[in-house]
Design a protein around this motif. Sequence first.
Motif, PDB file in Angstrom:
ATOM      1  N   UNK A 106       0.801  -1.224   0.000  1.00 54.72           N
ATOM      2  CA  UNK A 106       0.000   0.000   0.000  1.00 54.72           C
ATOM      3  C   UNK A 106       0.837   1.279   0.000  1.00 54.72           C
ATOM      4  N   UNK A 107       2.036   1.230   0.555  1.00 56.10           N
ATOM      5  CA  UNK A 107       2.873   2.436   0.482  1.00 56.10           C
ATOM      6  C   UNK A 107       3.229   2.744  -0.968  1.00 56.10           C
ATOM      7  N   UNK A 108       3.572   1.714  -1.711  1.00 52.05           N
ATOM      8  CA  UNK A 108       3.888   1.907  -3.128  1.00 52.05           C
ATOM      9  C   UNK A 108       2.674   2.322  -3.929  1.00 52.05           C
ATOM     10  N   UNK A 109       1.520   1.711  -3.624  1.00 52.38           N
ATOM     11  CA  UNK A 109       0.287   2.074  -4.328  1.00 52.38           C
ATOM     12  C   UNK A 109      -0.075   3.527  -4.070  1.00 52.38           C
ATOM     13  N   UNK A 162      -2.941  -2.818 -12.241  1.00 55.94           N
ATOM     14  CA  UNK A 162      -3.927  -3.894 -12.175  1.00 55.94           C
ATOM     15  C   UNK A 162      -3.490  -5.028 -11.244  1.00 55.94           C
ATOM     16  N   UNK A 163      -2.206  -5.233 -11.103  1.00 52.51           N
ATOM     17  CA  UNK A 163      -1.732  -6.338 -10.272  1.00 52.51           C
ATOM     18  C   UNK A 163      -2.007  -6.085  -8.792  1.00 52.51           C
ATOM     19  N   UNK A 164      -1.936  -4.837  -8.361  1.00 53.74           N
ATOM     20  CA  UNK A 164      -2.188  -4.502  -6.961  1.00 53.74           C
ATOM     21  C   UNK A 164      -3.623  -4.848  -6.587  1.00 53.74           C
ATOM     22  N   UNK A 165      -4.561  -4.438  -7.421  1.00 51.24           N
ATOM     23  CA  UNK A 165      -5.969  -4.705  -7.136  1.00 51.24           C
ATOM     24  C   UNK A 165      -6.249  -6.205  -7.101  1.00 51.24           C
ATOM     25  N   UNK A 166      -5.660  -6.951  -8.029  1.00 46.18           N
ATOM     26  CA  UNK A 166      -5.866  -8.398  -8.081  1.00 46.18           C
ATOM     27  C   UNK A 166      -5.298  -9.076  -6.839  1.00 46.18           C
ATOM     28  N   UNK A 167      -4.147  -8.618  -6.381  1.00 46.59           N
ATOM     29  CA  UNK A 167      -3.533  -9.201  -5.187  1.00 46.59           C
ATOM     30  C   UNK A 167      -4.374  -8.962  -3.943  1.00 46.59           C
ATOM     31  N   UNK A 168      -5.004  -7.798  -3.873  1.00 48.55           N
ATOM     32  CA  UNK A 168      -5.754  -7.458  -2.673  1.00 48.55           C
ATOM     33  C   UNK A 168      -7.155  -8.074  -2.635  1.00 48.55           C
ATOM     34  N   UNK A 169      -7.714  -8.426  -3.770  1.00 46.74           N
ATOM     35  CA  UNK A 169      -9.092  -8.915  -3.801  1.00 46.74           C
ATOM     36  C   UNK A 169      -9.321 -10.114  -2.877  1.00 46.74           C
ATOM     37  N   UNK A 170      -8.455 -11.148  -2.902  1.00 44.78           N
ATOM     38  CA  UNK A 170      -8.695 -12.291  -2.006  1.00 44.78           C
ATOM     39  C   UNK A 170      -8.531 -11.937  -0.522  1.00 44.78           C
ATOM     40  N   UNK A 171      -7.848 -10.835  -0.227  1.00 46.09           N
ATOM     41  CA  UNK A 171      -7.595 -10.458   1.161  1.00 46.09           C
ATOM     42  C   UNK A 171      -8.781  -9.751   1.799  1.00 46.09           C
ATOM     43  N   UNK A 172      -9.771  -9.377   0.991  1.00 45.21           N
ATOM     44  CA  UNK A 172     -10.817  -8.472   1.468  1.00 45.21           C
ATOM     45  C   UNK A 172     -11.557  -9.034   2.685  1.00 45.21           C
ATOM     46  N   UNK A 173     -11.895 -10.334   2.642  1.00 43.78           N
ATOM     47  CA  UNK A 173     -12.663 -10.926   3.753  1.00 43.78           C
ATOM     48  C   UNK A 173     -11.856 -10.903   5.052  1.00 43.78           C
TER      49      UNK A 173
END
Length: 238
Positions: A106-109, A162-173
């Motif tokens: 998230x710091x990089x994002x 796009x890779x950042x969003x994809x990486x975070x999606x499974x973490x949401x729960x």
Amino acid sequence: MARKSLVGVVADELLDRIIAGEFPPGASVPGELELSARHEVSRMTVREAMKTLEAQRILSVERGRGTFVNPLNRWSSLEAVLRAASEGQNGPAAAVQLIELRRMLETGACELAAQRITDAELKEVHARVQDMREAHEANDLAGFVAADLAFHDLILQASENVFVAVLFEPLHRVLEKRRTETSQVPQIQEHAIGHHQNIADALAARDPQRARNAMDSHMQQTLDDLRSYVLEAGSANT
């Protein structure tokens, strides 16, 4: 298809037992005969289920000795690791490691977002900070968590990677569960609001380094508050 589904059921139930601590890292799991009797399936089905967990590096087969549970850091299945993080016995360590992961990404994002965020996205970011304030004042925990998650999602999207969003999606729960645990503490909410405002201001200034530093400070605050208000308080009550 039916047999494949049955293999999945047996694999999931064995994984549940591993996550629950019945078979800790280094422990051997029951043999095919015992598992086939427990699940009322053929030994072939059990064998395929074990192969599934072995392929995910959850289990290791040692010829002549048996099948053993690997440490969590060797597992290759993100879904299984997330299940262990949200349901398992290693909650404190998983909570800290989740913040460490967020800090790296998230710091990089946030640095990228400062260079790419649109005026409309920036308006939404500020609106979510206001939502957090209002939820805090109204003692609305669910509303606070929703606004917090939405704030961070906006920054990930504004990074345009796009890779950042994809990486975070499974973490949401898992993130939602962890946020709910920590945000129950009013002081943590107050700290978070201040840091979110700092991040929003840095994004508005279109200053990449300032934005990165603001997000990094927020991650440090999150880690410090987790340890002070949640982990240490929990250990003191046990």
